[in-house]
Structure formats: structure tokens, C-alpha cells
Design a protein around this motif. Structure first.
Motif, PDB file in Angstrom:
ATOM      1  N   VAL A   5       0.829  -1.241   0.107  1.00 19.78           N
ATOM      2  CA  VAL A   5      -0.051   0.028   0.117  1.00 19.78           C
ATOM      3  C   VAL A   5       0.952   1.368  -0.006  1.00 19.78           C
ATOM      4  CG1 VAL A   5      -1.827   1.213   1.149  1.00 19.78           C
ATOM      5  CG2 VAL A   5      -1.864  -1.363   1.105  1.00 19.78           C
ATOM      6  N   THR A   6       2.014   1.320   0.661  1.00 26.10           N
ATOM      7  CA  THR A   6       3.067   2.234   0.977  1.00 26.10           C
ATOM      8  C   THR A   6       3.727   2.446  -0.477  1.00 26.10           C
ATOM      9  OG1 THR A   6       3.287   1.941   3.139  1.00 26.10           O
ATOM     10  CG2 THR A   6       4.861   3.355   2.011  1.00 26.10           C
ATOM     11  N   ARG A   7       4.009   1.589  -1.182  1.00 26.33           N
ATOM     12  CA  ARG A   7       4.478   1.630  -2.417  1.00 26.33           C
ATOM     13  C   ARG A   7       3.680   2.202  -3.433  1.00 26.33           C
ATOM     14  NH1 ARG A   7       7.629  -3.782  -2.156  1.00 26.33           N
ATOM     15  NH2 ARG A   7       9.495  -3.009  -1.366  1.00 26.33           N
ATOM     16  N   ALA A   8       2.395   1.730  -3.556  1.00 31.73           N
ATOM     17  CA  ALA A   8       1.379   2.204  -4.406  1.00 31.73           C
ATOM     18  C   ALA A   8       0.962   3.718  -4.019  1.00 31.73           C
ATOM     19  CB  ALA A   8       0.076   1.423  -4.140  1.00 31.73           C
ATOM     20  N   VAL A  13       1.490   9.328  -5.628  1.00 36.47           N
ATOM     21  CA  VAL A  13       1.784  10.591  -5.319  1.00 36.47           C
ATOM     22  C   VAL A  13       2.719  11.226  -6.532  1.00 36.47           C
ATOM     23  CG1 VAL A  13       3.231  11.947  -3.804  1.00 36.47           C
ATOM     24  CG2 VAL A  13       1.256  10.432  -2.658  1.00 36.47           C
ATOM     25  N   LYS A  14       3.824  10.390  -6.967  1.00 36.60           N
ATOM     26  CA  LYS A  14       4.852  10.690  -7.652  1.00 36.60           C
ATOM     27  C   LYS A  14       4.251  11.321  -9.209  1.00 36.60           C
ATOM     28  CE  LYS A  14       8.402   8.359  -5.331  1.00 36.60           C
ATOM     29  NZ  LYS A  14       9.137   7.165  -5.261  1.00 36.60           N
ATOM     30  N   ALA A  15       3.357  10.128  -9.414  1.00 43.69           N
ATOM     31  CA  ALA A  15       2.725  10.269 -10.775  1.00 43.69           C
ATOM     32  C   ALA A  15       1.843  11.448 -10.740  1.00 43.69           C
ATOM     33  CB  ALA A  15       1.950   8.983 -11.007  1.00 43.69           C
ATOM     34  N   ALA A  16       1.197  11.779  -9.832  1.00 42.47           N
ATOM     35  CA  ALA A  16       0.031  13.311  -9.639  1.00 42.47           C
ATOM     36  C   ALA A  16       1.153  14.574  -9.645  1.00 42.47           C
ATOM     37  CB  ALA A  16      -0.654  13.005  -8.314  1.00 42.47           C
ATOM     38  N   ILE A 178      12.608  11.490  -7.379  1.00 41.19           N
ATOM     39  CA  ILE A 178      11.780  10.702  -7.537  1.00 41.19           C
ATOM     40  C   ILE A 178      11.756   9.277  -7.311  1.00 41.19           C
ATOM     41  CG2 ILE A 178      10.458   9.639  -9.669  1.00 41.19           C
ATOM     42  CD1 ILE A 178      11.225  12.503 -11.088  1.00 41.19           C
ATOM     43  N   GLN A 179      13.020   8.772  -7.185  1.00 42.16           N
ATOM     44  CA  GLN A 179      13.310   7.322  -7.147  1.00 42.16           C
ATOM     45  C   GLN A 179      13.467   7.038  -5.896  1.00 42.16           C
ATOM     46  OE1 GLN A 179      16.449   6.097  -9.494  1.00 42.16           O
ATOM     47  NE2 GLN A 179      15.364   6.225 -11.295  1.00 42.16           N
ATOM     48  N   LYS A 180      13.207   7.999  -4.786  1.00 39.28           N
ATOM     49  CA  LYS A 180      13.170   7.736  -3.473  1.00 39.28           C
ATOM     50  C   LYS A 180      12.277   6.556  -2.985  1.00 39.28           C
ATOM     51  CE  LYS A 180      15.349  11.472  -0.810  1.00 39.28           C
ATOM     52  NZ  LYS A 180      15.326  12.611   0.075  1.00 39.28           N
ATOM     53  N   GLU A 181      12.548   5.533  -2.279  1.00 47.27           N
ATOM     54  CA  GLU A 181      11.282   4.542  -2.193  1.00 47.27           C
ATOM     55  C   GLU A 181      10.014   5.177  -1.240  1.00 47.27           C
ATOM     56  OE1 GLU A 181       9.436   1.224  -2.336  1.00 47.27           O
ATOM     57  OE2 GLU A 181      11.494   1.619  -3.444  1.00 47.27           O
ATOM     58  N   ASN A 182      10.487   5.953  -0.311  1.00 45.79           N
ATOM     59  CA  ASN A 182       9.356   6.321   0.354  1.00 45.79           C
ATOM     60  C   ASN A 182       9.297   7.854   0.672  1.00 45.79           C
ATOM     61  OD1 ASN A 182       7.145   6.862   2.167  1.00 45.79           O
ATOM     62  ND2 ASN A 182       7.617   5.093   3.463  1.00 45.79           N
ATOM     63  N   LEU A 183       8.692   8.451  -0.294  1.00 47.22           N
ATOM     64  CA  LEU A 183       8.639  10.108  -0.312  1.00 47.22           C
ATOM     65  C   LEU A 183       8.071  10.365   1.000  1.00 47.22           C
ATOM     66  CD1 LEU A 183       7.420  11.577  -3.773  1.00 47.22           C
ATOM     67  CD2 LEU A 183       9.498  12.129  -2.304  1.00 47.22           C
TER      68      LEU A 183
END
Length: 190
Positions: A5-8, A13-16, A178-183
């Protein structure tokens, strides 16, 4: 919280965020060829290509779709939806191949090869889509060979080069963010 869920959530969030940046970039457009003044270049495909490189080809397509949806909600359409449909088709024909090739081997050579192939893909898709669907819908007439060869093809080649050069110039600077695992978590820790 569940890791999936965190990854999704982070992915969305990144895509938005990249979609919102793309919408802002769409406000700054300009014509480049007098033969096709209705075709305007903007840099809204740069965030989508960055997203495609950083998050995968599907993310690039999602960012393109969000961008078109948001700009349609904000500005409406001066073309009865034809311009937005064209922007999506042409954008995806550029974003998907470049990011797909880059995902196979993440290096500058793959990025360059991907962007060259994508520029050619976008030009071909531009001719096919404009000739058979977009121009007949927009102008209510069949396009000419001259319009394709002296308008559509050069426009898409110019756009491909400009978007590629812009992406190359900034990707290495923004990709670590952008590639940070957990923004969300990294924001709380800062």
C-alpha cells in the motif's frame, strides 16, 4: 501500514506531482512551423518522460493521461477534444518506447537510443493518426501529403529533439528525488 500500500501510494503521489508539473508546462506553448500553426510545442512531455524513466513506462502513460484529464478539466477544449486526444496519442507514442528501452538498461546510451526511436515513433504515429483520424476530425477535410511531409513530420521531429534534450538536461538532477522509495517517510524524517 502494508508495504504494498505504501509503495502504491508513493507511486501515485509521484505520478500526480509529475502530472501537475506537466499541466503547468502545457500553459507555455508556441508554434514552430508556419505550415501548421495549430500545432504548438510545449514541454509537458518532459515530466511524463522523467516519470517513465524513473518509475517505468506505465507511469509515463499514466502521467500523460492525468495531464490530459487535468488540462481538460481546467481549460476545457478549444478543439472539441481532438487536440487533447492528439496530445495523448502523440505523447504516449513518444514516452512509452523511450522509457521501455531505458528500463531494460538504465544508462545514457539506452536513454539516447530510446529517445531517438521514440522521436521516430512519434513522427510515424503523428502521420498515421493525423492523416486518418485527427485532421479529418479537426479540419473536417482530408489532409494533404504536403501537410504531412512539411508540417506533421518536421513538427514531431523538432518536438522529439526538444523534449529529449530537455529531459537529458534535468533527469540526473531530479531522478534521485523521484526514485526515493518512500517520499512520505523521508519527508517526515527530514
Amino acid at each position: 501500514m502494508n508495504n504494498n500500500v505504501t509503495r502504491a501510494t508513493n507511486y501515485l503521489v509521484k505520478a500526480a506531482m509529475l502530472s501537475a508539473i506537466a499541466v503547468i508546462f502545457m500553459y507555455f506553448d508556441f508554434p514552430v512551423l508556419p505550415t501548421v500553426p495549430f500545432l504548438k510545442i510545449d514541454f509537458s512531455d518532459v515530466p511524463a518522460l522523467i516519470g517513465g524513466f524513473a518509475l517505468g513506462p506505465l507511469a509515463g502513460v499514466i502521467i500523460e493521461a492525468f495531464k490530459i484529464f487535468l488540462i481538460f478539466l481546467i481549460k476545457g477544449s478549444g478543439t472539441g477534444g481532438v487536440g487533447e486526444f492528439a496530445n495523448f496519442i502523440i505523447g504516449v507514442s513518444f514516452i512509452f518506447p523511450a522509457s521501455f528501452i531505458y528500463q531494460r538498461r538504465r544508462n545514457i546510451k539506452s536513454a539516447l537510443i530510446g529517445m531517438i526511436i521514440s522521436t521516430l515513433s512519434m513522427s510515424l504515429a503523428g502521420v498515421i493518426a493525423n492523416y486518418y483520424v485527427l485532421i479529418p476530425l479537426y479540419l473536417k477535410s482530408a489532409p494533404s501529403y504536403e501537410m504531412m511531409m512539411y508540417g506533421i513530420v518536421p513538427f514531431n521531429l523538432i518536438k522529439g529533439v526538444m523534449v529529449s534534450a530537455s529531459t537529458l538536461a534535468i533527469y540526473k538532477k531530479v531522478s534521485p528525488i523521484i526514485q526515493k522509495e518512500n517520499l512520505l517517510r523521508s519527508k517526515k524524517l527530514a
